[in-house]
Enzyme design. Sequence first.
Site, PDB file in Angstrom:
ATOM      1  N   ASP A  84      -0.665  -2.252  12.262  1.00  0.00           N
ATOM      2  CA  ASP A  84      -1.498  -3.139  11.442  1.00  0.00           C
ATOM      3  C   ASP A  84      -1.658  -4.452  12.199  1.00  0.00           C
ATOM      4  O   ASP A  84      -0.796  -5.330  12.150  1.00  0.00           O
ATOM      5  CB  ASP A  84      -0.852  -3.355  10.069  1.00  0.00           C
ATOM      6  CG  ASP A  84      -1.718  -4.248   9.179  1.00  0.00           C
ATOM      7  OD1 ASP A  84      -2.766  -4.732   9.665  1.00  0.00           O
ATOM      8  OD2 ASP A  84      -1.346  -4.461   8.017  1.00  0.00           O
ATOM      9  N   TYR A 129       3.614  -7.016   5.160  1.00  0.00           N
ATOM     10  CA  TYR A 129       2.531  -7.068   4.183  1.00  0.00           C
ATOM     11  C   TYR A 129       1.307  -6.397   4.793  1.00  0.00           C
ATOM     12  O   TYR A 129       0.967  -6.642   5.945  1.00  0.00           O
ATOM     13  CB  TYR A 129       2.203  -8.524   3.834  1.00  0.00           C
ATOM     14  CG  TYR A 129       1.048  -8.666   2.870  1.00  0.00           C
ATOM     15  CD1 TYR A 129       1.198  -8.360   1.515  1.00  0.00           C
ATOM     16  CD2 TYR A 129      -0.193  -9.105   3.307  1.00  0.00           C
ATOM     17  CE1 TYR A 129       0.132  -8.491   0.631  1.00  0.00           C
ATOM     18  CE2 TYR A 129      -1.268  -9.232   2.428  1.00  0.00           C
ATOM     19  CZ  TYR A 129      -1.090  -8.931   1.093  1.00  0.00           C
ATOM     20  OH  TYR A 129      -2.144  -9.060   0.216  1.00  0.00           O
ATOM     21  N   LYS A 185      -9.389 -10.165   9.668  1.00  0.00           N
ATOM     22  CA  LYS A 185      -9.274 -11.597   9.992  1.00  0.00           C
ATOM     23  C   LYS A 185     -10.169 -12.035  11.166  1.00  0.00           C
ATOM     24  O   LYS A 185     -11.357 -12.222  10.976  1.00  0.00           O
ATOM     25  CB  LYS A 185      -7.803 -11.966  10.158  1.00  0.00           C
ATOM     26  CG  LYS A 185      -7.073 -11.740   8.816  1.00  0.00           C
ATOM     27  CD  LYS A 185      -5.702 -12.333   8.666  1.00  0.00           C
ATOM     28  CE  LYS A 185      -5.269 -12.194   7.204  1.00  0.00           C
ATOM     29  NZ  LYS A 185      -4.001 -11.533   6.986  1.00  0.00           N
TER      30      LYS A 185
HETATM   31  C1  LIG Z   1      -3.925 -10.397   5.779  1.00  0.00           C
HETATM   32  C2  LIG Z   1      -3.328  -9.088   6.094  1.00  0.00           C
HETATM   33  C3  LIG Z   1      -3.767  -7.906   5.503  1.00  0.00           C
HETATM   34  C4  LIG Z   1      -4.766  -7.909   4.376  1.00  0.00           C
HETATM   35  O1  LIG Z   1      -6.006  -8.363   4.782  1.00  0.00           O
HETATM   36  P1  LIG Z   1      -7.030  -8.862   3.626  1.00  0.00           P
HETATM   37  O2  LIG Z   1      -8.292  -9.142   4.391  1.00  0.00           O
HETATM   38  O3  LIG Z   1      -6.403 -10.076   3.028  1.00  0.00           O
HETATM   39  O4  LIG Z   1      -7.155  -7.738   2.675  1.00  0.00           O
HETATM   40  C5  LIG Z   1      -3.248  -6.710   5.943  1.00  0.00           C
HETATM   41  N1  LIG Z   1      -2.324  -6.671   6.902  1.00  0.00           N
HETATM   42  C6  LIG Z   1      -1.859  -7.775   7.498  1.00  0.00           C
HETATM   43  C7  LIG Z   1      -0.845  -7.664   8.583  1.00  0.00           C
HETATM   44  C8  LIG Z   1      -2.328  -9.034   7.091  1.00  0.00           C
HETATM   45  O5  LIG Z   1      -1.824 -10.138   7.619  1.00  0.00           O
END
Ligand SMILES: *Cc1c(COP(=O)(O)O)cnc(C)c1O
Length: 424
Positions: free
Chosen positions: A235, A140, A263
């Site tokens: 990511d 994701y 985050k």
């Molecule tokens: C949470 C998450 C995102 C998206 O971040 P948001 O701040 O919710 O847009 C993208 N990549 C990973 C791996 C994530 O866990």
Amino acid sequence: MSESRRLYEEAQRVLVGGVNSPVRAAIKPYPFFVREGKGPYLFTVDGNRLIDYVLGYGPLILGHAPEPVTRRVMDYVSRGWLYGVPTEIEVLLAKKIADHFPSIRRIRFVNSGGEAVSTAIRLARGYTKRKKILKFEGCYHGAVDYVLVKAGSAAAHFGVPLSAGVPEDVAKLTLVARYNDLDSVERVMRSEGNDVAAIIVEPIMANYGVIPPKDGFLRGLREIADRYGALLILDEVVTGYRIGLGGAQRYYGVSADITTLGKIIGGGFPVGAVGARDEIMDLLSPRGPVFNAGTFNGHPISMVAGLATIEVLETTNAYENAINTSRRLAEGFNDIFSRLDIDHVVNWAPTMLQVFFTKGEVVDHETASKSNTKLYLRLHEELLKRGVFIAPSQFEAMFTSSSHTNGIIEETLRQVEDSAKALR
Ligand SMILES: *Cc1c(COP(=O)(O)O)cnc(C)c1O
């Protein structure tokens, strides 16, 4: 009627599904509403205290409202909080991140992980002048068109692997391979590698439960990307600062062309970041032709909260605590379900874990999907009744923070044991 229930009924009249992000509606029969968070605890409007292993879905590595972050935010906010011109705090946070991530020489701060990913993909396309990207089934990367193809997290939980509203013309630019399976990557790249701008991957899958990379998987991706002239986007929105300073790239010894963060680097306030070497980052506006802008980019409160959080991580035993408690929790889950003879797998990475009710190992979306997700949901429900909050979806992770003490873990495991007995 409970206060949460009353609020949820009201919420459903004005918010879609009563929530602003879908996984929150996965708590049945209705989500609890929170009054306050402190340390490892959430306090609900119904007067319940919950030990929190969701932690805002990852950002709160120091727990709720840690004193050093609260103080810095309170101090800062009295000076106003949005100026439309640069502030020193953006520079300080960028320098800190560049110190910890050798692959990152320059940074652009945005407002969410999803924005960071969408900017990273645009940059990779601008740099390589290629159109396609390769992602992994079950990973994701935010609510972004290009990566909402076979996505994890709430997209998996609610069964929308390909979101409506993403045009086929867009979706066909996204190629999909299997996590922990270099052959599947090689197959895709052999036929389309020369059109692939970037391979994007979660270095530890954290949105389909927790699935660590096998030995050599990430290094293999690095090698394949190089061979085909594609960029490797790690990511690290979850893993950056969660599994340690320097993220998964330091932990596994693999370097990224482009890194996305989010985050934790906002200390619980909205944030995202893209970082890379100068040659790539200099393509971004105002230096280059790849556009990005944002009213709230580098928001001072997110910057100050992120910086305060990272300073605590650098100077205290916060990581040691959070890592040890995550390990103890994983062992405890294992012991309890083994003793009760319930088929299970516990996957662990520093400060994160997830339990799957299945035989054999969980190494990708397919093996994770074989697990008994209904039993997981029942575990979530039984734990919630007993004052412990784990994510209401198999396809999320459990997180620990530095505020989860050994005593809290022991208390949690007693509730896990009672909950597990109730499952049989
Ligand atoms: C949470 C998450 C995102 C998206 O971040 P948001 O701040 O919710 O847009 C993208 N990549 C990973 C791996 C994530 O866990």
